[in-house]
Design a protein around this motif. Structure first.
Motif, PDB file in Angstrom:
ATOM      1  N   ASN A 159       0.796  -1.224   0.000  1.00 18.90           N
ATOM      2  CA  ASN A 159       0.000   0.000   0.000  1.00 18.90           C
ATOM      3  C   ASN A 159       0.833   1.280   0.000  1.00 18.90           C
ATOM      4  O   ASN A 159       0.342   2.328  -0.439  1.00 18.90           O
ATOM      5  N   HIS A 160       2.093   1.195   0.456  1.00 22.22           N
ATOM      6  CA  HIS A 160       2.825   2.446   0.654  1.00 22.22           C
ATOM      7  C   HIS A 160       4.278   2.448   0.174  1.00 22.22           C
ATOM      8  O   HIS A 160       4.874   3.528   0.098  1.00 22.22           O
ATOM      9  N   PHE A 161       4.848   1.290  -0.177  1.00 23.07           N
ATOM     10  CA  PHE A 161       6.287   1.295  -0.434  1.00 23.07           C
ATOM     11  C   PHE A 161       6.728   0.605  -1.723  1.00 23.07           C
ATOM     12  O   PHE A 161       7.642   1.095  -2.379  1.00 23.07           O
ATOM     13  N   PHE A 162       6.133  -0.505  -2.095  1.00 21.47           N
ATOM     14  CA  PHE A 162       6.631  -1.267  -3.237  1.00 21.47           C
ATOM     15  C   PHE A 162       6.275  -0.554  -4.542  1.00 21.47           C
ATOM     16  O   PHE A 162       5.124  -0.596  -4.997  1.00 21.47           O
ATOM     17  N   ARG A 163       7.262   0.071  -5.167  1.00 18.02           N
ATOM     18  CA  ARG A 163       7.027   0.805  -6.402  1.00 18.02           C
ATOM     19  C   ARG A 163       7.219  -0.111  -7.615  1.00 18.02           C
ATOM     20  O   ARG A 163       8.199  -0.846  -7.702  1.00 18.02           O
ATOM     21  N   ALA A 164       6.279  -0.048  -8.544  1.00 19.02           N
ATOM     22  CA  ALA A 164       6.317  -0.919  -9.721  1.00 19.02           C
ATOM     23  C   ALA A 164       7.277  -0.375 -10.773  1.00 19.02           C
ATOM     24  O   ALA A 164       7.678   0.798 -10.738  1.00 19.02           O
ATOM     25  N   ARG A 165       7.638  -1.240 -11.717  1.00 19.41           N
ATOM     26  CA  ARG A 165       8.475  -0.827 -12.835  1.00 19.41           C
ATOM     27  C   ARG A 165       7.620  -0.085 -13.851  1.00 19.41           C
ATOM     28  O   ARG A 165       6.536  -0.530 -14.218  1.00 19.41           O
ATOM     29  N   THR A 166       8.104   1.045 -14.301  1.00 23.21           N
ATOM     30  CA  THR A 166       7.426   1.839 -15.319  1.00 23.21           C
ATOM     31  C   THR A 166       8.451   2.225 -16.368  1.00 23.21           C
ATOM     32  O   THR A 166       9.659   2.063 -16.166  1.00 23.21           O
ATOM     33  N   PRO A 167       8.011   2.766 -17.519  1.00 23.38           N
ATOM     34  CA  PRO A 167       8.992   3.223 -18.516  1.00 23.38           C
ATOM     35  C   PRO A 167       9.940   4.284 -17.973  1.00 23.38           C
ATOM     36  O   PRO A 167      11.071   4.413 -18.440  1.00 23.38           O
ATOM     37  N   GLU A 168       9.501   5.030 -16.963  1.00 23.02           N
ATOM     38  CA  GLU A 168      10.322   6.116 -16.423  1.00 23.02           C
ATOM     39  C   GLU A 168      11.135   5.704 -15.198  1.00 23.02           C
ATOM     40  O   GLU A 168      12.101   6.366 -14.834  1.00 23.02           O
ATOM     41  N   PHE A 169      10.745   4.599 -14.556  1.00 24.43           N
ATOM     42  CA  PHE A 169      11.388   4.231 -13.289  1.00 24.43           C
ATOM     43  C   PHE A 169      11.548   2.720 -13.228  1.00 24.43           C
ATOM     44  O   PHE A 169      10.608   1.973 -13.523  1.00 24.43           O
ATOM     45  N   GLU A 170      12.727   2.255 -12.848  1.00 24.83           N
ATOM     46  CA  GLU A 170      13.009   0.819 -12.867  1.00 24.83           C
ATOM     47  C   GLU A 170      12.233   0.046 -11.812  1.00 24.83           C
ATOM     48  O   GLU A 170      12.076  -1.168 -11.911  1.00 24.83           O
ATOM     49  N   GLY A 171      11.722   0.735 -10.800  1.00 23.21           N
ATOM     50  CA  GLY A 171      10.900   0.074  -9.795  1.00 23.21           C
ATOM     51  C   GLY A 171      11.709  -0.611  -8.714  1.00 23.21           C
ATOM     52  O   GLY A 171      12.922  -0.807  -8.821  1.00 23.21           O
ATOM     53  N   ASP A 172      11.020  -0.968  -7.650  1.00 24.00           N
ATOM     54  CA  ASP A 172      11.642  -1.707  -6.561  1.00 24.00           C
ATOM     55  C   ASP A 172      11.661  -3.196  -6.906  1.00 24.00           C
ATOM     56  O   ASP A 172      10.845  -3.686  -7.684  1.00 24.00           O
ATOM     57  N   THR A 173      12.590  -3.880  -6.310  1.00 20.98           N
ATOM     58  CA  THR A 173      12.728  -5.323  -6.498  1.00 20.98           C
ATOM     59  C   THR A 173      12.355  -6.007  -5.198  1.00 20.98           C
ATOM     60  O   THR A 173      12.895  -5.666  -4.149  1.00 20.98           O
ATOM     61  N   VAL A 174      11.419  -6.947  -5.265  1.00 21.08           N
ATOM     62  CA  VAL A 174      10.912  -7.578  -4.040  1.00 21.08           C
ATOM     63  C   VAL A 174      11.102  -9.095  -4.124  1.00 21.08           C
ATOM     64  O   VAL A 174      10.618  -9.739  -5.058  1.00 21.08           O
ATOM     65  N   TYR A 175      11.829  -9.625  -3.152  1.00 18.96           N
ATOM     66  CA  TYR A 175      11.966 -11.071  -2.997  1.00 18.96           C
ATOM     67  C   TYR A 175      10.956 -11.509  -1.939  1.00 18.96           C
ATOM     68  O   TYR A 175      11.155 -11.288  -0.746  1.00 18.96           O
ATOM     69  N   PHE A 176       9.860 -12.099  -2.383  1.00 16.11           N
ATOM     70  CA  PHE A 176       8.802 -12.524  -1.471  1.00 16.11           C
ATOM     71  C   PHE A 176       9.176 -13.858  -0.824  1.00 16.11           C
ATOM     72  O   PHE A 176       9.760 -14.732  -1.460  1.00 16.11           O
ATOM     73  N   GLN A 177       8.814 -14.004   0.429  1.00 15.05           N
ATOM     74  CA  GLN A 177       9.054 -15.273   1.113  1.00 15.05           C
ATOM     75  C   GLN A 177       8.221 -16.358   0.445  1.00 15.05           C
ATOM     76  O   GLN A 177       7.012 -16.218   0.255  1.00 15.05           O
ATOM     77  N   GLY A 178       8.862 -17.443   0.051  1.00 11.02           N
ATOM     78  CA  GLY A 178       8.215 -18.451  -0.774  1.00 11.02           C
ATOM     79  C   GLY A 178       6.946 -19.024  -0.183  1.00 11.02           C
ATOM     80  O   GLY A 178       5.937 -19.221  -0.886  1.00 11.02           O
ATOM     81  N   HIS A 179       6.940 -19.305   1.112  1.00 15.04           N
ATOM     82  CA  HIS A 179       5.771 -19.927   1.738  1.00 15.04           C
ATOM     83  C   HIS A 179       4.602 -18.956   1.881  1.00 15.04           C
ATOM     84  O   HIS A 179       3.498 -19.379   2.240  1.00 15.04           O
ATOM     85  N   ALA A 180       4.846 -17.678   1.613  1.00 21.12           N
ATOM     86  CA  ALA A 180       3.762 -16.691   1.699  1.00 21.12           C
ATOM     87  C   ALA A 180       3.040 -16.525   0.370  1.00 21.12           C
ATOM     88  O   ALA A 180       2.175 -15.653   0.237  1.00 21.12           O
ATOM     89  N   ALA A 181       3.357 -17.355  -0.628  1.00 26.07           N
ATOM     90  CA  ALA A 181       2.781 -17.212  -1.962  1.00 26.07           C
ATOM     91  C   ALA A 181       1.247 -17.146  -1.976  1.00 26.07           C
ATOM     92  O   ALA A 181       0.675 -16.348  -2.732  1.00 26.07           O
ATOM     93  N   PRO A 182       0.523 -17.943  -1.164  1.00 28.23           N
ATOM     94  CA  PRO A 182      -0.947 -17.829  -1.204  1.00 28.23           C
ATOM     95  C   PRO A 182      -1.443 -16.415  -0.938  1.00 28.23           C
ATOM     96  O   PRO A 182      -2.422 -15.970  -1.542  1.00 28.23           O
ATOM     97  N   GLY A 183      -0.799 -15.696  -0.033  1.00 25.61           N
ATOM     98  CA  GLY A 183      -1.213 -14.322   0.244  1.00 25.61           C
ATOM     99  C   GLY A 183      -0.967 -13.393  -0.927  1.00 25.61           C
ATOM    100  O   GLY A 183      -1.757 -12.475  -1.197  1.00 25.61           O
ATOM    101  N   ILE A 184       0.131 -13.597  -1.652  1.00 26.26           N
ATOM    102  CA  ILE A 184       0.426 -12.758  -2.813  1.00 26.26           C
ATOM    103  C   ILE A 184      -0.575 -13.047  -3.926  1.00 26.26           C
ATOM    104  O   ILE A 184      -1.041 -12.136  -4.610  1.00 26.26           O
ATOM    105  N   TYR A 185      -0.933 -14.316  -4.101  1.00 27.62           N
ATOM    106  CA  TYR A 185      -1.966 -14.674  -5.076  1.00 27.62           C
ATOM    107  C   TYR A 185      -3.317 -14.061  -4.693  1.00 27.62           C
ATOM    108  O   TYR A 185      -4.060 -13.557  -5.543  1.00 27.62           O
ATOM    109  N   ALA A 186      -3.627 -14.137  -3.407  1.00 28.20           N
ATOM    110  CA  ALA A 186      -4.921 -13.632  -2.948  1.00 28.20           C
ATOM    111  C   ALA A 186      -5.042 -12.134  -3.185  1.00 28.20           C
ATOM    112  O   ALA A 186      -6.114 -11.632  -3.551  1.00 28.20           O
ATOM    113  N   ARG A 187      -3.970 -11.389  -2.988  1.00 22.21           N
ATOM    114  CA  ARG A 187      -4.002  -9.954  -3.283  1.00 22.21           C
ATOM    115  C   ARG A 187      -4.190  -9.730  -4.781  1.00 22.21           C
ATOM    116  O   ARG A 187      -4.984  -8.868  -5.198  1.00 22.21           O
ATOM    117  N   ALA A 188      -3.462 -10.484  -5.611  1.00 17.35           N
ATOM    118  CA  ALA A 188      -3.599 -10.331  -7.061  1.00 17.35           C
ATOM    119  C   ALA A 188      -5.020 -10.657  -7.518  1.00 17.35           C
ATOM    120  O   ALA A 188      -5.518 -10.078  -8.492  1.00 17.35           O
TER     121      ALA A 188
END
Length: 926
Positions: A159-188
């Motif tokens: 909500n406040h920190f992870f910046r996406a990649r855009t044509p103007e900005f390379e964006g932040d890089t996030v290594y998500f904890q593997g076992h937390a994948a269901p939560g990342i899917y649920a948000r998507a």
């Protein structure tokens, strides 16, 4: 839309319906010993009043002069005490309390209640994915508890920190904890990026309509996941080298400087893996303030406590602070603040520092009355601090990792910190919200199912709008498209540039074919003896000067550049250093002195194959991460590749890394003198399981040139998701010119290098050699022709893996197309008119050539280097392993005897004439 900053710290963090979500059992934290820096023991003769006066003096100093002056005075006092002979105990720990005090917390910028509702929906859908999957297919697996504990850590970031990649900005890089994948899917899913059907098929990717992979796998979900992270310990190391590689690209002018961050989420139990903490000093040494670690400290690993008898948070703080990191501890939620403010004597923080993690885990699962008795009940003054609070309020005192305000303050401090990497140690509860189903219990990591009552409790706790009957069905829930939740969620991501995670290939393909660049290596060395390693270095030198790819080449070496003859590149390409070279090297007056430079091109990583491989992965995936086609060439002792860092190589394959792995001093017998632990007879066999890895064992410079040129074309012009393993030797010999148009054979795995000049002999043989053993096959060809009248052809087998893969794929096609004309494997077709005995000799174990024997026209004898190495010279080693020219000739004669073409007496005489001891030790077992 709610206004920014509407939630301030003066507002109560306990909302009307907070009890349905964020509030949690106490998991009061702390450090295990009373002498570990969490408090100062009162010495004999000094009473509490005197201690209090000193503490009040410090408070007065802080108020009047600020923390900087107070720090300076404390440091001077420490120095003065040392000079005066006082032995002060060292500690890298701070008290078991939040690093950022309540008075310094920033305003929370979002709608906290709305974010809580969104987070609750994500929690529900993540749980529903796993529960539904295991109802459909028993024991399909999945993990609920990891995301349950880390939801706040992720949602504040989203909500406040992870910046996406855009044509103007390379964006932040996030290594998500593997076992937390269901939560990342649920948000998507809430974002509308993943369908309900995909969620339904979680861990069942082969179902109609597709599904979702268990963990982050870029190979399986190339538009979604960027990094494979579930193999414990790999992502922290990869994140460190990713952060350093970003600086490397900036310092070399390949991309503009930005404030993009690399975030790595990991568990406290994961830090037991050596790779997790193995490179943290590199991060501080390089001042990687673009790097943020978030350690989810739920105090539990798979089977039980991480440190039942100790304190993992204090242990990690000591390790990271000692390594020079900025450490932020987020231990206690906002409900603890007024209690801590009432504690004017420091007793509560002292008590927090006394409990071991096993005790804290026990407090999580017990009642408020138990908390009152066993945590606060050790001192009447502590009991007095919580006297106004009922037992239920004590049970629901939140931990810092579940408090968005505390987490936001830590993240904001981390991204604004300059000069050092930051680690956030966030105290959470594993299985948060699961209640009796497993919250804080040792079994929670394996939790896959909940019964009806447990589902209803979870539903009510987090305010999911489902009735009891619907709740039992565990449906996926997504509010209407025009709901305030969906609008808010999308608005936050729009403000941060788009969705995360998202993988996209943004680099432009190369234009040239580079024929001229490699042409000179087709002509041989004109009688000069050079090793294939030196031939490669010559190619590397030319590639570095190429106008198109020169700046894109990333040479990587783990402190073996001189071993591989690469020191000539030090002065021309330079060794990358973020600070340049602050000293005059001892060999400055030599032609090939050790030159470090801020724009240096070589990554000389020191003695770390794992770190070097992490750099290879960062460079080989930069085409997606940074939109830059960097071409890594990582050369290392071949024995220390697949045998040592195979998990990293597998991760590289998963994330579609491109580039060249070069196994130097390869083979069991080419590395003179080094012995058992260095001599490699395994790597080409160990390379077989990696599906998108092409493995070659070239003998000559022109073969290497053909392979590298074609690899650059396929990976960086055609965009194929492959990478290469090429073995190189340090044995010098004259490099021949390329014998005609054999490029296709080199790339497909084999070609005839030299035919026998004897066209009349009835005794025929086909000798297959690879790498430096090819030269032994050529000597055997001469022996067979001159002494035994056998006309032998010699073949260069550049890749047994390529031959095997082609044959298996051809066989599969024929099986699935029975009514069509059968296809013929390349090896079968190539040897269709090759008569006589078949003998393959390799510097690797016999399994390597044996795996293609099924598709050979006849029985084949295989010679290899099965067994342990020895400290010896090359020829002695080849005799010991029975792969030299004499044993190759003997094998051909024995095969001819087996076919009835010659008498046994001929073979017996050959054994004597060739000086072979038939009673010599078996190298496999000696």
């Amino acid at each position: 839309m709610p206004q920014a900053n509407r939630m301030n710290r003066d507002q109560s963090d306990v909302m009307n319906n907070e009890t349905t979500a964020e509030n949690n059992e106490i998991a009061v934290n702390s450090s295990a010993a009373t002498d570990n820096g969490t408090h100062i023991p009162v010495p004999h003769g000094l009473d509490d009043l005197e201690v209090q006066e000193w503490l009040e003096s410090l408070d007065s100093l802080l108020e009047s002069s600020g923390p900087e002056v107070a720090t300076e005075i404390l440091e001077r006092l420490r120095a003065h005490a040392t000079v005066s002979g006082i032995d002060l105990p060292f500690t890298a720990n701070t008290p078991y309390a939040n690093t950022i005090p309540n008075r310094l917390e920033p305003l929370f910028p979002g709608d906290q209640e709305l974010e809580r509702r969104i987070k609750s929906l994500i929690r529900w859908n993540a749980l529903a994915m796993v529960v539904r999957a295991n109802r459909v297919e028993h024991n399909i697996g999945g993990h609920i508890s990891t995301y349950a504990s880390a939801a706040t850590l992720y949602e504040v970031g989203f909500n406040h920190f992870f910046r996406a990649r855009t044509p103007e900005f390379e964006g932040d890089t996030v290594y998500f904890q593997g076992h937390a994948a269901p939560g990342i899917y649920a948000r998507a899913f809430l974002e509308g990026r993943i369908s309900a059907q995909k969620l339904e098929n979680f861990r069942r990717e082969l179902k109609p309509g597709g599904g979702l992979s268990s963990y982050p796998h870029p190979w399986l979900m190339p538009d979604f996941w960027e990094f494979p992270t579930v193999s414990m310990g790999l992502s922290p190391l990869m994140a460190i080298y990713q952060a350093r590689f970003s600086r490397y690209l900036e310092d070399r002018g390949l991309k503009p400087s930005t404030d993009a961050k690399i975030w790595a989420f990991l568990g406290d139990g994961e830090t037991d893996e050596p790779e997790s903490l193995g490179a943290i000093t590199l991060a501080s040494r390089e001042k990687l303030d673009n790097l943020v670690f978030v350690v989810n400290c739920n105090l539990q690993r798979l089977d039980g406590p991480v440190r039942g008898n100790g304190q993992i948070i204090q242990e990690l703080e000591s390790a990271f602070r000692g390594a020079g990191w900025n450490v932020i501890k987020v231990l206690w939620g906002s409900e603890w603040d007024p209690i801590l403010e009432r504690d004017t004597e420091g007793l509560l923080v002292k008590r927090m520092g006394e409990l071991v993690d096993g005790e804290y885990q026990k407090l999580v699962v017990e009642s408020g009355a138990y908390v009152r008795q066993h945590f606060f009940g050790t001192d009447p003054r502590l009991l007095q601090l919580v006297e106004p609070l009922p037992d239920e309020a004590l049970r629901r005192l939140r931990l810092g990792g579940h408090d968005p305000r505390k987490v936001y303050a830590a993240y904001k401090s981390a991204v604004e910190h300059k000069g050092r990497p930051t680690v956030i140690l966030a105290r959470t509860i594993k299985g948060y919200g699961l209640g009796e189903a497993g919250e804080g219990k040792n079994v929670t990591h394996q939790q896959k199912k909940l019964n009806e009552e447990e589902l209803q409790v979870f539903r009510s706790r987090f305010g999911i709008p489902l009735n009891d009957q619907d709740c039992v069905e565990v449906p996926f829930y997504r509010p209407a498209e025009d709901s305030i939740e969906i609008q808010y969620l999308r608005a936050r991501r729009e403000a941060l540039g788009g969705y995360v995670p998202k993988r996209s290939v943004r680099s432009q393909p190369l234009a040239a074919d580079h024929d001229e660049l490699f042409k000179e290596f087709y002509d041989g060395s004109e009688g000069r003896e050079v090793s294939t390693t030196m031939a490669y270095v010559g190619m590397l030198r030319k590639m570095l000067r190429d106008p198109e790819i020169g700046k894109l080449i990333v040479p990587i070496v783990p402190d073996e550049a001189r071993t591989f003859g690469m020191e000539s590149l030090f002065r021309t390409a330079g060794i990358y250093s973020s600070v340049g070279q602050k000293y005059q090297p001892v060999d400055v007056n030599t032609l090939m002195y050790y030159k470090e430079a801020k724009d240096g091109q070589i990554l000389e990583e020191g003695i770390t194959e794992a770190g070097s491989m992490a750099s290879f992965i960062a460079a080989g995936s930069a085409y997606a991460t940074h939109g830059i086609n960097t071409i890594p060439f990582f050369i290392y002792y071949s024995m220390f590749g697949f045998q040592r860092i195979a998990d990293f190589i597998w991760a590289a394959a998963d994330m579609r890394t491109r580039g060249f792995l070069l196994g130097g001093t390869a083979g069991r017998t080419t590395l003179s003198g080094e012995g058992l632990q260095h001599q490699d007879g395994n790597s080409h066999v160990l390379a077989l399981p990696v599906p998108n890895l092409l493995a070659y064992d070239p003998a000559f410079a022109y073969e290497i040139a053909v392979i590298i040129q074609d690899g650059i074309r396929r990976m960086y012009k055609e965009g194929e998701n492959i990478f290469y393993y090429v073995t190189l030797m340090n044995e010098p010999y004259a490099m021949p010119p390329m014998p005609g148009d054999v490029k296709d054979g080199i790339l497909r795995g084999m070609y005839k290098f030299r035919a026998s000049e004897n066209k009349k002999s009835k005794l025929k043989a086909q000798l297959f050699g690879s790498g430096s053993i090819l030269r032994e096959a050529l000597q055997a060809q001469d022996i067979l022709g001159e002494k035994y009248g056998v006309a032998a052809d010699v073949w260069s087998v550049t890749s047994y893996k390529a031959l095997y893969t082609d044959a298996v794929e051809t066989e599969r096609w024929n099986r699935l197309h029975p009514s069509e004309k059968a296809r013929v494997p390349y090896v079968t077709e190539t040897l269709a008119d090759a008569p006589g005995a078949l003998v393959a000799a390799t510097d690797y174990i016999k399994t390597l050539p044996s795996m293609i024997s099924k598709w050979m026209p006849r029985r084949m004898a295989t010679l290899g280097t099965d067994g342990f190495g020895r400290s010896e010279g090359r020829q002695s080693l080849r005799e010991f392993f029975e792969v030299d020219h004499r044993f190759i000739a003997l094998a051909a004669l024995h095969e001819l005897q087996q076919d009835g073409k010659i008498e046994p007496s001929v073979v017996t005489k050959a054994i004597k004439d060739l000086g072979i001891d038939p009673e010599k030790p078996n190298p496999v077992i000696s």
